[in-house]
Design an enzyme around this catalytic site. Structure first.
Site, mmCIF file in Angstrom:
data_model
loop_
_atom_site.group_PDB
_atom_site.id
_atom_site.type_symbol
_atom_site.label_atom_id
_atom_site.label_comp_id
_atom_site.label_asym_id
_atom_site.label_seq_id
_atom_site.Cartn_x
_atom_site.Cartn_y
_atom_site.Cartn_z
ATOM 1 N N SER A 1 0.860 -1.193 0.000
ATOM 2 C CA SER A 1 0.000 0.000 0.000
ATOM 3 C C SER A 1 0.883 1.224 0.000
ATOM 4 O O SER A 1 1.970 1.194 0.593
ATOM 5 C CB SER A 1 -0.843 0.067 1.270
ATOM 6 O OG SER A 1 -2.053 -0.575 1.091
ATOM 7 N N GLU B 1 -0.591 18.701 -6.440
ATOM 8 C CA GLU B 1 -1.903 18.747 -7.084
ATOM 9 C C GLU B 1 -2.844 17.699 -6.502
ATOM 10 O O GLU B 1 -3.856 17.369 -7.099
ATOM 11 C CB GLU B 1 -1.732 18.519 -8.589
ATOM 12 C CG GLU B 1 -0.791 19.503 -9.292
ATOM 13 C CD GLU B 1 0.714 19.200 -9.091
ATOM 14 O OE1 GLU B 1 1.041 18.155 -8.490
ATOM 15 O OE2 GLU B 1 1.538 20.023 -9.521
ATOM 16 N N SER B 2 -2.548 17.099 -5.368
ATOM 17 C CA SER B 2 -3.350 16.140 -4.597
ATOM 18 C C SER B 2 -2.618 14.823 -4.348
ATOM 19 O O SER B 2 -1.587 14.849 -3.693
ATOM 20 C CB SER B 2 -4.731 15.903 -5.188
ATOM 21 O OG SER B 2 -5.504 15.325 -4.157
ATOM 22 N N HIS C 1 -3.143 0.043 -3.747
ATOM 23 C CA HIS C 1 -3.051 -1.189 -2.958
ATOM 24 C C HIS C 1 -2.940 -2.336 -3.940
ATOM 25 O O HIS C 1 -3.639 -2.361 -4.951
ATOM 26 C CB HIS C 1 -4.254 -1.375 -2.031
ATOM 27 C CG HIS C 1 -4.004 -2.506 -1.084
ATOM 28 N ND1 HIS C 1 -3.343 -2.346 0.103
ATOM 29 C CD2 HIS C 1 -4.237 -3.829 -1.204
ATOM 30 C CE1 HIS C 1 -3.209 -3.528 0.692
ATOM 31 N NE2 HIS C 1 -3.738 -4.452 -0.094
ATOM 32 N N CYS D 1 -5.858 17.962 -9.014
ATOM 33 C CA CYS D 1 -6.617 19.217 -9.066
ATOM 34 C C CYS D 1 -5.937 20.147 -10.066
ATOM 35 O O CYS D 1 -4.718 20.102 -10.220
ATOM 36 C CB CYS D 1 -6.599 19.934 -7.722
ATOM 37 S SG CYS D 1 -7.222 18.913 -6.410
#
Ligand code: SPD
Length: 426
Positions: free
Chosen positions: A55, A62-63, A68, A83
């Site tokens: 994970s 930008e986010s 996983h 974003c």
């Protein structure tokens, strides 16, 4: 802009299971996917589950990108969330499909934060926090972007305000970061080479120890050293007639002249003959006995520097040294690259004779583990400590206002911890 963000929910099927169980490879792939799409990485964290599964999240300006994996099913689920207009998450999608060798992939794109349903609110950004300043009185910098150099066990991170240079040369990726703690920093293929704030340790130690112990150095050769720090220190020795420097990568020179000018300051010095070429080839073609001091200021033994750690190369260096000649190399960290460290000292010993090879240490905070080593190998009778003129060394350090090297450091640098002695049979 119809929405605040784009969220691509991805399924990769029939991937290579070994890839999906390799946490380092997955982290590199996820970071590569972010960079390929034009994102700026802030930080990332990945975890391997025993016996299988990984994970992880890459936080970008930008986010984020998250993953996983289920290696036992050859399956990975990935979220790509961006974003703004500057990053295209579909580029990351394609990149990861290839990286995981996915038989097939599917994805749906959701628009997050539909503009039609949003209205802007007025609020005071300072309302929930006091005005703060750092210990030294400067304003707290809220930007939290990190450069990380890592192998599979150790990582070193430095916070930075952005990249000043980023070029893929014919040999390696050359980058300069503006770090908050160590000034501008040169990295090659993601490994720290030098920083403005601690470079003096390495450059003073790799030059003044041989030049203040060789009986009468006139000609010196630097292999590598494109940042210019070793040349700058060498050229303080007025007795030298000529310094030849052979750097394979002109992008390193360009990056340092532009962004590390205090290190590159002597690259136009009249006594310096700067050659952009392969150092191995140069040494092979140089005349026997033509240099009094040869400094191998290489990168780590991966990529273009690999050949600079070979028996053939050191034999050629031995050949081009004058009778009293001295070879100095940066010999990696005994704590970090212990296999390479042991191997190269065996090779030096087999060429120069074990009693003619000396290891010394210095403390460089931006190199892995901070403990760094150098080797001093004499062809003739030069010795780093026997007959050492501490008065001359003290004067040299004072006159030049050196920041690390002095007569006591010179002598103490050769005092090795037992575990290091054992590694190199000293
Ligand atoms: N892991 C860092 C090894 C760096 C050796 N060379 C640095 C070049 C500085 N002139």
């Amino acid at each position: 802009m119809a929405s605040l963000g784009r969220h691509i929910i991805v399924e990769y099927y029939d991937c290579t299971p070994e890839i999906l169980n390799d946490v380092t490879l997955i982290q590199e792939s996820m970071e590569g996917a972010a960079e390929k799409a034009g994102a700026t990485i802030i930080n990332s964290t990945f975890h391997h589950f025993s016996p299988y599964g990984v994970s992880g999240v890459v936080v970008i300006e930008e986010s984020h990108l998250a993953i996983h994996t289920w290696p036992e099913f050859g399956y990975a689920s990935v979220d790509l969330f961006t974003c703004g207009e500057s990053v295209d998450p579909w580029i990351s999608y394609q990149y990861l499909k290839e990286a995981f060798e996915a038989g097939h992939g599917s994805a749906v794109e959701l628009k997050r934060g539909e503009m039609a349903l949003l209205s802007k609110k007025d609020f005071d950004v300072k309302q929930l926090r006091d005005d703060k300043s750092a210990d030294d009185g400067s304003p707290i910098r809220t930007k939290d972007v990190w450069f990380t150099e890592r192998d599979d066990k150790i990582a070193l991170s430095l916070k930075h305000d952005g990249k000043l240079y980023d070029q893929q040369s014919d040999f390696q990726r050359v980058e300069v970061y503006n770090t908050q703690a160590y000034g501008n920093m040169l990295t090659l293929d993601g490994m720290v080479m030098t920083t403005e704030k601690d470079e003096y340790v390495y450059h003073e130690m790799i030059t003044h120890i041989p030049l203040l112990t060789h009986p009468n150095p006139k000609r010196a050769l630097i292999i590598g050293g494109g940042d210019g720090g070793t040349a700058r220190e060498m050229l303080r020795h007025e007795g030298l007639d000529e310094v030849v420097m052979v750097e394979i990568d002109d992008k390193v020179i360009e990056a340092c002249k532009l962004h590390l000018p205090s290190i590159a300051s002597a690259l136009d010095h009249p006594k310096l003959k700067l050659i952009v070429d392969d150092g191995i080839k140069y040494v092979k073609e140089a005349a026997a006995g033509s240099f009094d001091v040869v400094v191998v200021d290489s990168t780590d033994p991966v990529g273009p520097a690999e050949g600079l750690f070979s028996v053939e190369f050191y034999k050629e260096v031995y050949r081009i040294l004058s009778d009293d000649g001295v070879m100095i190399t940066q010999s990696e960290s005994p704590r970090f690259n212990n296999k390479v460290f042991k191997e190269i000292y065996e090779v030096y010993g087999s060429i120069f004779g074990n009693e003619k090879v000396h290891c010394y240490l210095a403390y460089i905070p931006t190199y892995p583990t901070g403990m760094w080593s150098f080797s001093y190998s004499a062809k003739g009778n030069a010795h780093p400590l026997k007959g050492f003129d501490s008065g001359k060394s003290r004067k040299f350090s004072e006159v030049h206002g050196l920041s690390y090297y002095n007569e006591s450091i010179h002598e103490s640098a050769f005092a090795l911890p037992n575990f290091v002695k054992k590694m190199i049979n000293k």
